[in-house]
Design a protein around this motif. Sequence first.
Motif, PDB file in Angstrom:
ATOM      1  N   LEU A 125       0.816  -1.207   0.000  1.00 55.50           N
ATOM      2  CA  LEU A 125       0.000   0.000   0.000  1.00 55.50           C
ATOM      3  C   LEU A 125       0.854   1.263   0.000  1.00 55.50           C
ATOM      4  CD1 LEU A 125      -2.579  -1.120   2.729  1.00 55.50           C
ATOM      5  CD2 LEU A 125      -2.677  -1.492   0.245  1.00 55.50           C
ATOM      6  N   GLY A 126       0.390   2.263  -0.730  1.00 50.98           N
ATOM      7  CA  GLY A 126       1.000   3.580  -0.688  1.00 50.98           C
ATOM      8  C   GLY A 126       2.398   3.676  -1.256  1.00 50.98           C
ATOM      9  N   ILE A 127       2.707   2.897  -2.291  1.00 49.58           N
ATOM     10  CA  ILE A 127       4.035   2.974  -2.906  1.00 49.58           C
ATOM     11  C   ILE A 127       4.095   4.226  -3.785  1.00 49.58           C
ATOM     12  CG2 ILE A 127       5.706   1.821  -4.378  1.00 49.58           C
ATOM     13  CD1 ILE A 127       4.224  -0.808  -3.827  1.00 49.58           C
ATOM     14  N   TYR A 140      -2.352   2.555   3.604  1.00 50.90           N
ATOM     15  CA  TYR A 140      -2.672   3.381   2.439  1.00 50.90           C
ATOM     16  C   TYR A 140      -1.944   4.718   2.517  1.00 50.90           C
ATOM     17  CZ  TYR A 140      -6.367   0.272   0.791  1.00 50.90           C
ATOM     18  OH  TYR A 140      -7.046  -0.797   0.295  1.00 50.90           O
ATOM     19  N   GLY A 141      -1.474   5.181   1.372  1.00 47.95           N
ATOM     20  CA  GLY A 141      -0.793   6.458   1.305  1.00 47.95           C
ATOM     21  C   GLY A 141      -1.775   7.613   1.313  1.00 47.95           C
ATOM     22  N   ALA A 142      -1.243   8.818   1.325  1.00 42.47           N
ATOM     23  CA  ALA A 142      -2.068  10.023   1.310  1.00 42.47           C
ATOM     24  C   ALA A 142      -2.920  10.080   0.050  1.00 42.47           C
ATOM     25  CB  ALA A 142      -1.168  11.259   1.385  1.00 42.47           C
ATOM     26  N   THR A 143      -4.095  10.675   0.158  1.00 49.31           N
ATOM     27  CA  THR A 143      -4.992  10.843  -0.987  1.00 49.31           C
ATOM     28  C   THR A 143      -5.112  12.321  -1.329  1.00 49.31           C
ATOM     29  OG1 THR A 143      -6.962  11.046   0.411  1.00 49.31           O
ATOM     30  CG2 THR A 143      -6.337   8.819  -0.303  1.00 49.31           C
ATOM     31  N   ALA A 144      -5.378  12.607  -2.594  1.00 55.04           N
ATOM     32  CA  ALA A 144      -5.603  13.994  -3.009  1.00 55.04           C
ATOM     33  C   ALA A 144      -6.927  14.510  -2.475  1.00 55.04           C
ATOM     34  CB  ALA A 144      -5.552  14.097  -4.534  1.00 55.04           C
ATOM     35  N   GLN A 145      -7.873  13.622  -2.246  1.00 56.36           N
ATOM     36  CA  GLN A 145      -9.159  14.020  -1.668  1.00 56.36           C
ATOM     37  C   GLN A 145      -8.962  14.450  -0.214  1.00 56.36           C
ATOM     38  OE1 GLN A 145     -13.219  11.929  -2.166  1.00 56.36           O
ATOM     39  NE2 GLN A 145     -12.382  11.012  -0.308  1.00 56.36           N
ATOM     40  N   SER A 203       2.226  13.070   0.073  1.00 59.95           N
ATOM     41  CA  SER A 203       2.689  12.189  -1.005  1.00 59.95           C
ATOM     42  C   SER A 203       1.507  11.442  -1.611  1.00 59.95           C
ATOM     43  CB  SER A 203       3.736  11.207  -0.474  1.00 59.95           C
ATOM     44  OG  SER A 203       4.303  10.464  -1.534  1.00 59.95           O
ATOM     45  N   THR A 204       0.691  12.178  -2.371  1.00 57.99           N
ATOM     46  CA  THR A 204      -0.561  11.635  -2.883  1.00 57.99           C
ATOM     47  C   THR A 204      -0.404  10.828  -4.163  1.00 57.99           C
ATOM     48  OG1 THR A 204      -0.963  13.713  -4.066  1.00 57.99           O
ATOM     49  CG2 THR A 204      -1.895  13.496  -1.852  1.00 57.99           C
ATOM     50  N   PRO A 243      -8.215   6.156  -3.989  1.00 59.59           N
ATOM     51  CA  PRO A 243      -7.778   4.800  -4.329  1.00 59.59           C
ATOM     52  C   PRO A 243      -7.758   3.883  -3.110  1.00 59.59           C
ATOM     53  CG  PRO A 243      -5.869   6.213  -4.115  1.00 59.59           C
ATOM     54  CD  PRO A 243      -7.077   7.107  -3.955  1.00 59.59           C
ATOM     55  N   ALA A 244      -8.061   4.430  -1.921  1.00 57.80           N
ATOM     56  CA  ALA A 244      -7.974   3.658  -0.682  1.00 57.80           C
ATOM     57  C   ALA A 244      -9.295   3.009  -0.292  1.00 57.80           C
ATOM     58  CB  ALA A 244      -7.493   4.562   0.452  1.00 57.80           C
ATOM     59  N   SER A 245     -10.243   2.928  -1.219  1.00 62.38           N
ATOM     60  CA  SER A 245     -11.529   2.298  -0.892  1.00 62.38           C
ATOM     61  C   SER A 245     -11.352   0.814  -0.610  1.00 62.38           C
ATOM     62  CB  SER A 245     -12.509   2.463  -2.055  1.00 62.38           C
ATOM     63  OG  SER A 245     -13.699   1.724  -1.797  1.00 62.38           O
TER      64      SER A 245
END
Length: 494
Positions: free
Chosen positions: A37-39, A69-74, A92-93, A126-128
């Motif tokens: 996750l979150g690469i 999960y990495g950061a999201t733009a949302q 780091s989205t 993308p983290a749904s």
Amino acid sequence: MTDTTTAVHAEAVTTKGAVRGFWRGDPGAAEASAAFLGIPFAKAPVGALRFAAPEPVDPWEGVRDALEYGATAQRGDPGVTLIPEPSVPGESTLNVNVFTPAPGDADAALPVLVWIHGGGYFAGSPASPWYDGRAFNRDRVVTVSVGYRLGFVGFGHVEGAPENRGVRDWIAALEWVQENIRAFGGDPGRVTIAGQSAGGGAVLTLLGMPKAQHLFHGVWALSGATADVTPERARTLSAKIANSLGIPPTRAAFEAVDEDRLIEAQKAASDVRDMSALVEEGLGLGPAIDGDLIVRPTSDSLRAGVGADKPLVLGATDDEFSMALAGQEKKLRWIPLGLLLGKLGLAGPRRRRYLAANRDAVARGHAAVLGRLITDRMFKTAVVRTAEARGDAPTWVYRYAYAGSPFGSAVHCIDVPFWFDCLDSEVGIPALVGPNPPRALAEATHGAAVAFIRDGAAEWPAWSERPGAGRVFGGAASRPDVDPDAYAGVRPLL
């Protein structure tokens, strides 16, 4: 999600360094799946990189944890979708999540699915939990979900900055897949891109882009909504946002505006309360015709033969936006139907033909007819036009007719949990698909997706060979699985 503190770890080596994921299930078991996750596939788009093209991430030493999960733009919860799409704070989205049954096995050469989330190009994540590739892994498909810049930062016109930064993020993520997916058991020569709503529009946009053709080999678009924003409209929106902020519409000025203020200005400038305007003009933020990446409307590119060597599956739900009129049934029933339809540009003989072709919606009342018309104008006519623009290129069409939602119709997003075969998800399922969604429909929908990703062909007659033909998922038992004229209901609008 698995407790990563007790899970068995898995490792893979990317071109930038090693990453550590974790197993769900016992490694080697038939349905075991590893998650990374979150690469990061590009540097954090902040500071001078906020409105820049994505830049490659720097290599790292040692093994990098890919356990969350990495950061999201949302940011926050925009409340625009029934899909659970959480926001994750951070800078780091531009990151990917990889789900695989064969981590570290470069010889596995499994087909790959790359998923681009929807959300109107201004929301989504993308983290749904629904985008977890566990079910696809079970069927020997490596799955990747992609984060990208949203809203004005991703798609707005900014003087002095490259256009279509969100599109460039998709391309950078696909380049990362080409360079790294072997390390996760995937075959870079068998990549299918797919997405829903704006994500469906994203993959259609990529299909029509000459500069993206080497990055994927098949496309599945669920309820695809392309934008093809004109340069004039993009500049007008930019000026409107800049004016509300009291700044010139330049890169330096926009870079000096903090994130919260820019998001609020974007919301105010792009808020479309008039549904007829949205139907007529489309989305104001999204992939734009820039003369570089996107040189013309997507349909024109497809008609010119761009992407003709790529197999395509596309479709829509029967009543995408009926839920937008939920609760207005009693109010609308007293307004003459002709007047309501006239406000959406449908009148005269064409209106009569349309009502005759959509008797099922007419039987459910004025709100159902309005919802159907909005759906058809925004989504289903686009399916037909895209299929026709492709000519002889391999194209398959479907309709999603399952009406088991609390809204009583096949609404926007209802096909997603069936496509991912995630009906057992702990989040959000009953609110969208009802309390007892049919497992057999998930098996049919997901199975069709797996077959296409694996074989590059769908399991029903191609539109390109039998124009009009389409598969109907979730229809009444009396209806054929394959309808020889699946989109007859929109013919009066074309």
